[in-house]
Design a protein around this motif. Structure first.
Motif, PDB file in Angstrom:
ATOM      1  N   ASP A   1       0.853  -1.187  -0.060  1.00 53.50           N
ATOM      2  CA  ASP A   1      -0.044   0.082   0.002  1.00 53.50           C
ATOM      3  C   ASP A   1       0.827   1.278  -0.044  1.00 53.50           C
ATOM      4  O   ASP A   1       0.145   2.319  -0.104  1.00 53.50           O
ATOM      5  N   ALA A   2       2.283   1.265   0.009  1.00 54.74           N
ATOM      6  CA  ALA A   2       3.052   2.193   0.067  1.00 54.74           C
ATOM      7  C   ALA A   2       2.836   3.240  -1.178  1.00 54.74           C
ATOM      8  O   ALA A   2       2.783   2.490  -2.464  1.00 54.74           O
ATOM      9  N   SER A   3       2.633   4.360  -1.043  1.00 51.98           N
ATOM     10  CA  SER A   3       2.390   5.447  -2.276  1.00 51.98           C
ATOM     11  C   SER A   3       3.466   6.347  -2.161  1.00 51.98           C
ATOM     12  O   SER A   3       3.795   7.135  -3.117  1.00 51.98           O
ATOM     13  N   LEU A   4       4.231   6.597  -1.017  1.00 47.97           N
ATOM     14  CA  LEU A   4       5.334   7.487  -1.144  1.00 47.97           C
ATOM     15  C   LEU A   4       6.749   6.886  -0.691  1.00 47.97           C
ATOM     16  O   LEU A   4       6.638   6.002   0.362  1.00 47.97           O
ATOM     17  N   VAL A   5       7.967   6.921  -1.478  1.00 48.42           N
ATOM     18  CA  VAL A   5       8.945   6.165  -1.267  1.00 48.42           C
ATOM     19  C   VAL A   5       9.997   7.207  -1.350  1.00 48.42           C
ATOM     20  O   VAL A   5      10.287   7.821  -2.148  1.00 48.42           O
ATOM     21  N   ILE A   6      10.817   7.252  -0.063  1.00 45.67           N
ATOM     22  CA  ILE A   6      11.908   8.153   0.026  1.00 45.67           C
ATOM     23  C   ILE A   6      13.499   7.326  -0.043  1.00 45.67           C
ATOM     24  O   ILE A   6      13.719   6.638   0.567  1.00 45.67           O
ATOM     25  N   PRO A   7      14.009   7.881  -1.242  1.00 47.05           N
ATOM     26  CA  PRO A   7      15.317   7.030  -1.525  1.00 47.05           C
ATOM     27  C   PRO A   7      16.319   7.699  -0.448  1.00 47.05           C
ATOM     28  O   PRO A   7      16.349   9.062  -0.160  1.00 47.05           O
ATOM     29  N   GLY A   8      17.448   7.218  -0.579  1.00 47.06           N
ATOM     30  CA  GLY A   8      18.718   7.951  -0.014  1.00 47.06           C
ATOM     31  C   GLY A   8      19.441   9.198  -0.507  1.00 47.06           C
ATOM     32  O   GLY A   8      19.791  10.024  -0.038  1.00 47.06           O
ATOM     33  N   HIS A   9      19.109   9.085  -1.929  1.00 45.62           N
ATOM     34  CA  HIS A   9      19.638  10.079  -2.719  1.00 45.62           C
ATOM     35  C   HIS A   9      18.761  10.552  -3.966  1.00 45.62           C
ATOM     36  O   HIS A   9      17.991   9.335  -4.369  1.00 45.62           O
ATOM     37  N   GLY A  10      18.701  11.713  -4.127  1.00 42.30           N
ATOM     38  CA  GLY A  10      17.749  11.864  -5.531  1.00 42.30           C
ATOM     39  C   GLY A  10      16.355  11.955  -4.981  1.00 42.30           C
ATOM     40  O   GLY A  10      15.766  12.257  -4.077  1.00 42.30           O
ATOM     41  N   MET A  11      15.227  12.130  -6.265  1.00 44.67           N
ATOM     42  CA  MET A  11      13.981  12.346  -5.945  1.00 44.67           C
ATOM     43  C   MET A  11      13.126  11.245  -5.685  1.00 44.67           C
ATOM     44  O   MET A  11      13.395  10.247  -6.040  1.00 44.67           O
ATOM     45  N   TYR A  12      12.177  11.595  -4.612  1.00 46.45           N
ATOM     46  CA  TYR A  12      11.425  10.725  -4.027  1.00 46.45           C
ATOM     47  C   TYR A  12      10.399  10.400  -5.021  1.00 46.45           C
ATOM     48  O   TYR A  12      10.126  10.852  -6.149  1.00 46.45           O
ATOM     49  N   GLY A  13       9.372   8.960  -4.950  1.00 49.21           N
ATOM     50  CA  GLY A  13       8.531   8.738  -5.818  1.00 49.21           C
ATOM     51  C   GLY A  13       7.596   7.752  -5.213  1.00 49.21           C
ATOM     52  O   GLY A  13       7.256   7.914  -3.795  1.00 49.21           O
ATOM     53  N   GLY A  14       7.172   6.732  -5.925  1.00 52.55           N
ATOM     54  CA  GLY A  14       6.019   5.720  -5.457  1.00 52.55           C
ATOM     55  C   GLY A  14       6.775   4.251  -5.630  1.00 52.55           C
ATOM     56  O   GLY A  14       8.014   4.023  -5.533  1.00 52.55           O
ATOM     57  N   GLN A  15       5.841   3.544  -5.717  1.00 61.02           N
ATOM     58  CA  GLN A  15       6.259   1.969  -5.952  1.00 61.02           C
ATOM     59  C   GLN A  15       7.343   1.818  -7.156  1.00 61.02           C
ATOM     60  O   GLN A  15       8.092   0.866  -7.073  1.00 61.02           O
ATOM     61  N   GLU A  16       7.306   2.709  -8.003  1.00 64.86           N
ATOM     62  CA  GLU A  16       8.103   2.744  -9.342  1.00 64.86           C
ATOM     63  C   GLU A  16       9.726   2.748  -8.988  1.00 64.86           C
ATOM     64  O   GLU A  16      10.616   2.240  -9.414  1.00 64.86           O
ATOM     65  N   LEU A  17      10.149   3.373  -7.602  1.00 66.72           N
ATOM     66  CA  LEU A  17      11.243   3.403  -7.256  1.00 66.72           C
ATOM     67  C   LEU A  17      11.822   1.895  -6.625  1.00 66.72           C
ATOM     68  O   LEU A  17      12.942   1.550  -7.001  1.00 66.72           O
ATOM     69  N   LEU A  18      10.745   1.126  -6.044  1.00 68.53           N
ATOM     70  CA  LEU A  18      11.140  -0.325  -5.684  1.00 68.53           C
ATOM     71  C   LEU A  18      11.292  -1.157  -7.002  1.00 68.53           C
ATOM     72  O   LEU A  18      12.651  -1.957  -7.034  1.00 68.53           O
ATOM     73  N   ASP A  19      10.425  -0.917  -7.798  1.00 68.19           N
ATOM     74  CA  ASP A  19      10.824  -1.723  -8.993  1.00 68.19           C
ATOM     75  C   ASP A  19      11.805  -1.300  -9.878  1.00 68.19           C
ATOM     76  O   ASP A  19      12.737  -2.479 -10.303  1.00 68.19           O
ATOM     77  N   TYR A  20      12.293  -0.270  -9.792  1.00 69.79           N
ATOM     78  CA  TYR A  20      13.863   0.213 -10.627  1.00 69.79           C
ATOM     79  C   TYR A  20      14.821  -0.324  -9.827  1.00 69.79           C
ATOM     80  O   TYR A  20      15.657  -0.869 -10.463  1.00 69.79           O
ATOM     81  N   THR A  21      14.945  -0.371  -8.512  1.00 62.66           N
ATOM     82  CA  THR A  21      15.805  -0.605  -7.861  1.00 62.66           C
ATOM     83  C   THR A  21      16.076  -2.246  -7.914  1.00 62.66           C
ATOM     84  O   THR A  21      17.165  -2.761  -7.785  1.00 62.66           O
ATOM     85  N   ILE A  22      14.884  -3.049  -7.839  1.00 65.85           N
ATOM     86  CA  ILE A  22      14.841  -4.320  -7.862  1.00 65.85           C
ATOM     87  C   ILE A  22      15.645  -4.871  -9.187  1.00 65.85           C
ATOM     88  O   ILE A  22      16.222  -5.579  -9.379  1.00 65.85           O
ATOM     89  N   ASN A  23      14.897  -4.316 -10.121  1.00 66.83           N
ATOM     90  CA  ASN A  23      15.513  -4.355 -11.799  1.00 66.83           C
ATOM     91  C   ASN A  23      17.162  -3.890 -11.831  1.00 66.83           C
ATOM     92  O   ASN A  23      17.569  -4.727 -12.516  1.00 66.83           O
ATOM     93  N   LEU A  24      17.673  -3.030 -11.144  1.00 66.07           N
ATOM     94  CA  LEU A  24      18.740  -2.501 -11.376  1.00 66.07           C
ATOM     95  C   LEU A  24      19.832  -3.657 -10.996  1.00 66.07           C
ATOM     96  O   LEU A  24      20.852  -3.655 -11.400  1.00 66.07           O
ATOM     97  N   PHE A  25      19.669  -4.366  -9.819  1.00 63.60           N
ATOM     98  CA  PHE A  25      20.391  -5.202  -9.111  1.00 63.60           C
ATOM     99  C   PHE A  25      20.021  -6.916  -9.364  1.00 63.60           C
ATOM    100  O   PHE A  25      20.730  -7.653  -8.835  1.00 63.60           O
TER     101      PHE A  25
END
Length: 257
Positions: free
Chosen positions: A221-245
């Motif tokens: 249900d998370a709609s706001l995701v705060i990364p350690g660096h750069g712009m915040y976003g939503g679930q797409e940040l989790l997807d991007y990170t999973i894919n990146l690694f």
């Protein structure tokens, strides 16, 4: 969640300049320097950012988070040093009129714990994993409330969960979740969109994708995701990170549910 942005830039402990220091590309590495920037997302949620200078001369924005509820606040990660952290403490206590109930440390690097002594001197409790606590002892820094796998912190009846899901950016990194705000504070484990892999000196790249996948499953249900660096976003940040690694042959595009 309604979001709007106000930016506060601290140029000294006693002076606060507004408006003219707005950086509309604040998620990017830039050749500028401001000790700290605070972005208001709502009356409850703020991002604090301090700027780490690289050997190249560029400055990298290092994010933390402030959650305010009914006159109480909890801070996630410290600014880079004690001086800037004292400014943040003053801002929360004086400008926001909130009592700081604790500071949560995501991992042992200075962009998460560099100003911990300032919080200790202000008698503010600290929260982190036992792994982080053990690593910070080397720098004579103490975590007052360490935990092993999961920790619950309550401020004014609102619950915050700090959890360890596995190694990623570091072996000790945790994630924090605020259910009432549907907010994940992920620290350097979570990447902003289009970011590179970053500092891997203490990373476990073989586990990174799996760890973030566990987080995605835990907080659908998370709609706001705060990364350690750069712009915040939503679930797409989790997807991007999973894919990146993920290993190259296993990479996928889009939603990973």
């Amino acid at each position: 969640m309604r979001r709007w942005i106000y930016v506060f830039c601290f140029f000294s402990i006693t002076t606060l300049f507004l408006g003219s220091c707005i950086n509309r590309n604040r998620g990017e590495v830039g050749p500028y320097y401001k000790p700290m920037e605070i972005v208001k997302l709502s009356d409850h949620n703020y991002i604090h950012t301090s700027f780490m200078k690289l050997e190249s001369g560029a400055f990298v924005p290092c994010n933390g988070f402030i959650y305010v509820n009914d006159g109480s606040a909890i801070i996630f990660d410290t600014p880079l040093n004690d001086s800037i952290s004292r400014q943040l403490i003053d801002f929360v206590q004086e400008d926001l009129g909130a009592k700081i109930e604790g500071v949560v440390i995501n991992h042992f690097h200075k962009d998460a714990a560099g100003g911990l002594n300032a919080f200790a001197k202000a008698n503010i409790p600290s929260y982190a994993s036992e792994q982080t606590a053990n690593l910070l002892v080397r720098d004579s820094l103490e975590i007052t409330n360490p935990f092993t796998e999961r920790q619950t912190v309550v401020i004014k009846g609102d619950t915050i969960y700090n959890s360890y899901y596995g190694a990623a950016h570091t072996r000790d990194n945790i994630v924090s979740y605020i259910p009432s705000q549907q907010t994940i504070v992920g620290g350097c484990m979570i990447k902003s969109l289009n970011a590179g892999k970053g500092n891997l000196a203490d990373a476990d790249v073989t586990m990174w994708s799996e760890t973030v996948t566990k987080i995605k499953i835990a907080y659908p249900d998370a709609s706001l995701v705060i990364p350690g660096h750069g712009m915040y976003g939503g679930q797409e940040l989790l997807d991007y990170t999973i894919n990146l690694f993920q290993p190259t042959q296993d990479k996928v595009v889009g939603n990973l549910e």
